[in-house]
Design an enzyme around this catalytic site. Structure first.
Site, PDB file in Angstrom:
ATOM      1  N   LYS A  86      -2.844 -16.977  11.769  1.00 32.89           N
ATOM      2  CA  LYS A  86      -2.148 -15.839  12.371  1.00 32.89           C
ATOM      3  C   LYS A  86      -2.649 -14.576  11.682  1.00 32.89           C
ATOM      4  O   LYS A  86      -2.031 -14.043  10.752  1.00 32.89           O
ATOM      5  CB  LYS A  86      -0.633 -15.992  12.212  1.00 32.89           C
ATOM      6  CG  LYS A  86       0.166 -15.071  13.133  1.00 32.89           C
ATOM      7  CD  LYS A  86      -0.008 -15.474  14.577  1.00 32.89           C
ATOM      8  CE  LYS A  86       0.809 -14.602  15.510  1.00 32.89           C
ATOM      9  NZ  LYS A  86       0.562 -14.912  16.920  1.00 32.89           N
ATOM     10  N   SER A  93       0.665 -16.461  22.066  1.00 30.48           N
ATOM     11  CA  SER A  93       1.827 -16.244  21.209  1.00 30.48           C
ATOM     12  C   SER A  93       3.102 -16.184  22.067  1.00 30.48           C
ATOM     13  O   SER A  93       3.463 -17.151  22.710  1.00 30.48           O
ATOM     14  CB  SER A  93       1.633 -14.991  20.360  1.00 30.48           C
ATOM     15  OG  SER A  93       2.296 -15.123  19.131  1.00 30.48           O
TER      16      SER A  93
END
Length: 621
Positions: A207, A410
Site C-alpha cells: 500500500k 481499493s
C-alpha cells in the site's frame, strides 16, 4: 425614566398588517424574479433554438472525441454553463456515447464510412480505448471502412487510429510513442526541512500511496508491483497496434528504444520515420485529406468539408426513432473519489448512491442493474455504506452486475465485491486491497518560530488530534489498531464475497494492484469484457431479449432542472468573451489540473475515522 424612548410591543392588528405587508413584498419580489428569468429564458431559447437536423441519405460518421474520455461527466453548475464560453463536451467525452454511435452505425445503411479525427483527444486510458476499439472492430466487420487523420498522434490517439484501414499523418507531424510509466514526487526531504511530522498508519506492505511522505524514492515493493501491471497494460497496447498494422511482435518497443538513431536516418522527420516504419499509410496535410474525403464521400452542405455527421447528432437522430421497451436494464455509473455524504456527479457520494439504489428497488421495470465503477477508492466508511446498499438491492431480487472501467481499486473494489458478478476489461486496474491513515503534526515547525502549545485536559486523549501537539503513543496505537481492524474487515468481506479462504485473499492483498486479466486468474474478477458485454450478460441472466438500457443518475432539484433547461445548448451565451478567450477550460484542464489533482484528492477525503481504502498511486495509462 424617559418613557418616550421605551420600546413598545406592537399590538395584534399592527403585527397582522406588518405580516401582510411582508408577504406582499415577498410575493412581489418572487414574481419579479420569475418574470425576469422567464424573459431571459425566452431570449436565450429564441436566439439558440435550432431545428432538428435532417441527416443526409448517405454520410460518413465523424468520430472526434475531445478532452478526456470518461464514464460520467463531471457536474457543472448550470449557471457556470451560461457564463463559460467552453462547452462541457469540449473537456469530456462519454465513452458509451461513442460506443453506441459506432455500433448503431455498423448496421445503418446510411453510414458508408467512419472517419476518426483525434487531434482534440487529450486523455483516454487504455481500458476506455479498448472499449471503443471493440466497437470499431464491430464496425469493420460490417464491411465498412475506417479512415483516421491527425496532425500529430499521441499514444492514446494512435491506439484508436490503429483500427483504421487508412491512416493519414500531416507531413510535419509525429507519432508520440513513449510506453507506460509511473513517476511520483517524494516529499519526505521537504517535510524534514520544515520539521513536519507525518504520522502514517497502513495495513499492507504494497500500500504505497503514503510512500511520498515517508521516503525519498520508490520502495522495492512498489517498483515490483507497479512494474508488473505497467508491463501487462503495455503488452495489451503493443499487441493491438502491431496486429492492426501488420508489424512483427516487438516492433513498437524497437521503434521507441531506437528512435534517436532511426530519426537520424530519416533526416530528422518524425512523419517520414512513421511512414517508413509502417505506422501510417500516407503523409498529407489537412486540406489535402479534406479534398480526398470530399471526393470519396461527397461534399457537406455546411461548407467545404466532407459529407460527415458528428456522433452527437447521429446518436440523437437514432434515439428519436427508438421505441422504449417495457423491461429495462438499469445502468448506474459510480465514478470518482468515494466520499461520505451527498455529492454531485464526478464523485461517489455514499448517501447519494444510497438514495439512487433505494429508488431502483422501487422501480418495477428495472429487472437487473449494472454498476459501472471507475474509481480508485476513498473513504472506507463510505465504501461500506455503499456495499451494504448494493447487497440490499440484491436481496430485494434485483441482480447487480459490476462493470469495472479503467480503475476499480481499493474502495472501488470494496463496493464491487457486493455484486452478483464482477467483470473487468483486461487492462482495468483493480485490487489494491489495503487501507491507510495519515495525520500531520507541526509542533517542531511552530517551535522554530517561537510558538509552543500547552494546556490541560480531562483525559489522556483530550487534545490528541491537535496538529500543533506531538501525537502521543496512546493515540498512535489507537489509530493503527483502527486501520488494522478495517483492513481485516476488508479482507473478510472479499473472502466471503469471492467464496475464498481469508488466507487466500491475504496472499493477494496487502495493497497490490492487479490488471483485469491477472485479477480474473486470481479469482477477484469473474469475467473479462466491456460495459456492453456486461449489459448483455445481465439481460441474459434475467432472460430478457427485448429490453432498453436506462441510465440511472442523481435526481436533479427543481432549480437544477430549470437552470439546465435554461442553459441547454446555449452554453456560453452570456459569457464575457473578451475575458474568457485567452484561457479556456480545456487549456486549464490540460496543463493545470494534472498538477492540482493529488492535492484535490487529499483535500476531499472525509472519512469519519480518517481511514481510507484509496489507491493514490494508481495512475491509469
Amino acid at each position: 425614566m424617559d418613557y418616550s424612548r421605551q420600546q413598545r410591543t406592537p399590538g395584534p392588528f399592527s403585527r397582522f398588517l406588518f405580516g401582510l405587508w411582508s408577504l406582499l413584498t415577498w410575493i412581489r419580489v418572487a414574481v419579479f424574479n420569475l418574470i425576469f428569468l422567464f424573459i431571459v429564458l425566452v431570449i436565450i431559447v429564441a436566439l439558440g433554438a435550432q431545428k432538428t437536423p435532417v441527416l443526409p441519405a448517405e454520410f460518413a460518421l465523424r468520430v472526434a472525441p475531445s478532452g478526456m474520455l470518461v464514464d460520467q461527466r463531471s457536474y457543472v453548475d448550470p449557471v457556470s454553463l451560461l457564463l463559460s464560453d467552453v462547452s462541457p463536451d469540449e473537456s469530456e467525452t462519454l465513452v458509451r456515447d461513442l460506443v453506441e454511435a459506432i455500433n448503431f452505425a455498423a448496421q445503418d445503411e446510411r453510414v458508408t464510412t467512419l472517419v476518426l479525427e483525434l487531434d482534440y483527444l487529450l486523455v483516454g486510458g487504455i481500458s476506455k480505448l479498448q472499449e471503443i476499439g471493440q466497437a470499431l472492430e464491430h464496425f469493420k466487420a460490417s464491411g465498412k471502412k475506417i479512415i483516421a487523420y491527425g496532425d500529430n498522434f499521441t499514444q492514446d490517439q494512435y491506439y484508436l487510429a490503429s483500427y483504421a484501414d487508412t491512416i493519414y499523418l500531416n507531413d510535419m507531424g509525429a507519432i508520440l510513442l513513449t510506453g507506460y510509466g509511473t513517476y511520483r514526487n517524494y516529499i519526505k526531504g521537504t517535510l524534514d526541512k520544515l520539521e513536519i511530522n507525518f504520522h502514517v498508519f497502513r495495513s499492507g506492505k504494497f500500500k504505497d500511496a503514503v510512500e511520498p511522505l515517508l521516503r525519498e524514492d520508490m520502495s522495492a515493493e512498489s517498483k515490483e508491483h507497479n512494474a508488473r501491471w505497467l508491463n501487462e497494460l503495455w503488452a495489451e497496447y503493443t499487441q493491438q497496434v502491431e496486429q492492426a498494422r501488420d508489424l512483427p511482435p516487438g516492433s513498437l518497443n524497437g521503434f521507441i528504444n531506437n528512435m534517436h538513431t532511426r530519426l537520424r536516418d530519416a533526416g530528422g522527420s518524425s512523419a517520414q520515420l512513421a511512414l517508413e516504419y509502417g505506422l501510417v499509410d500516407e503523409l498529407k496535410n489537412y486540406q489535402t485529406v479534406q479534398q480526398e474525403l470530399i471526393a470519396q464521400l461527397g461534399k457537406s452542405e455546411a461548407g467545404n468539408y466532407y459529407n460527415g455527421v458528428d456522433t452527437s447528432a447521429y446518436l440523437a437522430d437514432v434515439k428519436r426513432t427508438q421505441t422504449p421497451k417495457a423491461a429495462k436494464i438499469g445502468l448506474l455509473v459510480a465514478s470518482g473519489n468515494i466520499l461520505d455524504g451527498h455529492h454531485p456527479d464526478g464523485t461517489i457520494g455514499s448517501y447519494t448512491l444510497v438514495d439512487i439504489l433505494q429508488n431502483v428497488r422501487e422501480e418495477k421495470a428495472v429487472k437487473a442493474l449494472v454498476i459501472r465503477i471507475d474509481s480508485g477508492g476513498g473513504s472506507s466508511f463510505a465504501s461500506e455504506v455503499i456495499r451494504d446498499e448494493i447487497q440490499a438491492t440484491r436481496e430485494a431480487g434485483i441482480p447487480v452486475f459490476i462493470s469495472m472501467g479503467s480503475l476499480a481499486a481499493s474502495g472501488g473494489y470494496w463496493i464491487a465485491a457486493a455484486g452478483d458478478e464482477i467483470w473487468a476489461t483486461p487492462t482495468t486496474l483493480t485490487g489494491s486491497i489495503g487501507v491507510f491513515g495519515a495525520f500531520p503534526t507541526v509542533e517542531k515547525s511552530l517551535a522554530n518560530i517561537g510558538v509552543t502549545t500547552d494546556g490541560v485536559g480531562t483525559t489522556t486523549l483530550a487534545g490528541a488530534a491537535r496538529p500543533d501537539r506531538e501525537l502521543s503513543p496512546q493515540a498512535s496505537d489507537i489509530i493503527q489498531l483502527t486501520v488494522d481492524h478495517i483492513y481485516q474487515r476488508f479482507i473478510s468481506l472479499v473472502a466471503d464475497a469471492r467464496d475464498a479462504e481469508i488466507s487466500e485473499i491475504e496472499a493477494i492483498a496487502e495493497g497490490r494492484v492487479w490488471s483485469g486479466t491477472a485479477a480474473q486468474q486470481l479469482g477477484l474478477v469473474d469475467k473479462l469484457g466491456t460495459l456492453e458485454d456486461v449489459i448483455a450478460a445481465a439481460a441474459r441472466h434475467v432472460n430478457l431479449e427485448d429490453y432498453s438500457v436506462e441510465v440511472i443518475s442523481r435526481p436533479l432539484s427543481p432549480r437544477e432542472v430549470f437552470l439546465r433547461q435554461l442553459a441547454g445548448s446555449n452554453a456560453g451565451m452570456l459569457a464575457p468573451k473578451s475575458l474568457l478567450n485567452n484561457v479556456t477550460a480545456l487549456q486549464v484542464q490540460q496543463h493545470l489540473l494534472p498538477l492540482l489533482k493529488p492535492l484535490a484528492t487529499l483535500g476531499e477525503m472525509n472519512d469519519p475515522h480518517a481511514v481510507y481504502a484509496r489507491c493514490l498511486d494508481c495512475v491509469v495509462p
